[in-house]
Design an enzyme around this catalytic site. Sequence first.
Site, PDB file in Angstrom:
ATOM      1  N   ASP A 184       0.786  -1.241   0.192  1.00 12.63           N
ATOM      2  CA  ASP A 184       0.099   0.098  -0.036  1.00 12.63           C
ATOM      3  C   ASP A 184       0.723   1.313  -0.109  1.00 12.63           C
ATOM      4  OD1 ASP A 184      -1.772  -1.945   0.458  1.00 12.63           O
ATOM      5  OD2 ASP A 184      -1.829  -1.840   2.699  1.00 12.63           O
ATOM      6  N   GLU A 225     -10.978  -1.363  -3.795  1.00 10.41           N
ATOM      7  CA  GLU A 225     -10.282  -0.857  -2.759  1.00 10.41           C
ATOM      8  C   GLU A 225      -9.221   0.061  -3.556  1.00 10.41           C
ATOM      9  OE1 GLU A 225      -9.063  -3.872  -0.042  1.00 10.41           O
ATOM     10  OE2 GLU A 225      -7.123  -4.488  -1.614  1.00 10.41           O
ATOM     11  N   HIS A 259      -2.948  -1.354  -5.242  1.00  2.40           N
ATOM     12  CA  HIS A 259      -2.897  -0.171  -4.355  1.00  2.40           C
ATOM     13  C   HIS A 259      -1.798   0.660  -4.618  1.00  2.40           C
ATOM     14  CE1 HIS A 259      -4.582   0.651  -0.053  1.00  2.40           C
ATOM     15  NE2 HIS A 259      -3.557   2.031  -0.485  1.00  2.40           N
ATOM     16  N   ARG A 305       4.755  -8.332  -0.684  1.00  2.00           N
ATOM     17  CA  ARG A 305       4.625  -7.226  -1.756  1.00  2.00           C
ATOM     18  C   ARG A 305       5.570  -6.047  -1.246  1.00  2.00           C
ATOM     19  NH1 ARG A 305      -1.284  -6.146   0.348  1.00  2.00           N
ATOM     20  NH2 ARG A 305      -0.583  -6.311   2.224  1.00  2.00           N
TER      21      ARG A 305
END
Length: 340
Positions: free
Chosen positions: A32, A213, A278, A308
Amino acid sequence: MLRSLICFLLLMTSVAYGQQTFKNPVLPGGPDPWCVYKDGYYYYMHTMGNRLELWKTKNVAQLKDAPHKTIWTPPASGPYAKNIWAPEIHYLKGKWYVYFAADNGDNQFHRIYALENSSPDPTQGTWEFKGKVTDPEDKWAIDASVFEHHGKLYMIWSGWEGDKNGRQDIYIAAMKDPLTIQGKRVKISTPQYPWETKGDLGDPNLKHIDVNEGPQMLQHKGLLFIIYSGSACWTDDYALGMLVADEKSDLLNPASWKKHDQPVFRQSTENKVYAPGHNSFFTSPDGKEYWILYHANDHPGDGCGGKRSPRIQRFSWNKMGWPVFGTPLKTDTLLQIPRS
């Protein structure tokens, strides 16, 4: 042999000119990712889970060498003590704000919270916890982002329509100020296309989750784009989708937002990049290059955890003024740093 020689020459050029090139990822890990540019510096954050960490650098491509510090640690217990996700730092109305999602250890209680800092440099001064930022319905919410349009602030986020998990939608609401939502939330996107409805859990009590999202605003030549992540982050099918609206339209009217029926940025098995999503956006210091910042996995099945890593690459615009993100690049691709 020729390829080796070219790589050697590029490496020597990089050394001679002070690390003018780089390779992704820009950090070994960091879900993120988000950054913002102000007064000659990029301020960067990503999900740490148990605290808020802030990086400061003149070059996002050199994050590995950038100083960073913890700006907030949650209390040991309470409604915002655990699962601290997707922080974003924004400079609004003369102050710095960090928005993040947190809960008490139970995901169903995730909500958005904010910090404030009046120092010109957000790595200095005092970060003050300002509490929850919510609309009147006060439903589950994560991945909040704030943008200004025609002098007015708006918040966009991912939320549940009711009180049970099963689908995440994208919502927008007007803001009275950086800490206060004004009026009701409006749903502007729900998972509907096959590419954004991949989310099997293997749980007989919760067999499937459809996900929208991580919404991010991108404004360009009279158009507003919300780039969001579709499908579940634990699948390799996690990808970026796009909503578009005219800058003169009513942003609180769902009809103003048109959804592209295909992902605009998705996994590349050829380049060995999986579940890219994201994202956020930034420009080069000279303002002439457009870059996307996103996280992705190196292997299929790496899932929605610490594997990630954040990556950056340039993107362009087509004749209609829409963004063209291309394909996620291989991690051995040698790239030029953002132009200063």
